[in-house]
Design a protein around this motif. Structure first.
Motif, short mmCIF file in Angstrom:
data_model
loop_
_atom_site.label_atom_id
_atom_site.label_comp_id
_atom_site.label_asym_id
_atom_site.label_seq_id
_atom_site.Cartn_x
_atom_site.Cartn_y
_atom_site.Cartn_z
N UNK A 4 0.86 -1.19 0.00
CA UNK A 4 0.00 0.00 0.00
C UNK A 4 0.89 1.24 0.00
N UNK A 5 0.48 2.22 -0.73
CA UNK A 5 1.15 3.50 -0.75
C UNK A 5 0.31 4.48 0.06
N UNK A 6 0.96 5.35 0.80
CA UNK A 6 0.24 6.32 1.61
C UNK A 6 0.39 7.70 0.98
N UNK A 7 -0.73 8.30 0.66
CA UNK A 7 -0.76 9.64 0.10
C UNK A 7 -1.22 10.58 1.21
N UNK A 8 -0.37 11.54 1.54
CA UNK A 8 -0.71 12.57 2.54
C UNK A 8 -1.02 13.84 1.76
N UNK A 77 3.06 8.46 -8.16
CA UNK A 77 1.67 8.00 -8.13
C UNK A 77 1.21 7.61 -9.53
N UNK A 78 1.53 8.45 -10.51
CA UNK A 78 1.09 8.21 -11.89
C UNK A 78 1.58 6.87 -12.43
N UNK A 79 2.70 6.40 -11.97
CA UNK A 79 3.25 5.12 -12.44
C UNK A 79 2.31 3.95 -12.17
#
Length: 85
Positions: A4-8, A77-79
């Motif tokens: 999981x990636x966390x976007x703040x 993110x775009x990747x």
């Protein structure tokens, strides 16, 4: 456990909220988790990655323990987004 990636993001910024909606629409695998920077979890993560004093109207991505800021975050993110946009 799945990756999981966390976007703040700035929860008060209309542009940032629009970016979150954009990501969610193009994330069918559910890779991204989101935390508004005004919340406790985001504040702890920002302190951990030495970005506690970062101003608003910005976005960060935490991916495998690496913290990306602003444009670098957007490119990372775009990747992992689906579709042609």
């Amino acid at each position: 456990m799945e990756k999981r990636y966390i976007v703040i993001f700035d929860g008060l910024c209309s542009f940032c909220n629009g970016a979150v909606r954009f990501i969610i629409k193009r994330d069918p695998k559910g890779l991204f988790a989101f935390a508004p920077m005004q919340g406790d979890i985001a504040q702890e993560l920002m302190e951990t990655h030495a970005h506690a004093e970062l101003g608003s109207d910005t976005m960060l991505l935490i991916n495998d323990g690496v913290c990306y800021l602003r444009t670098d975050a957007a490119l990372e993110i775009a990747k992992d987004l689906s579709g042609l946009w």
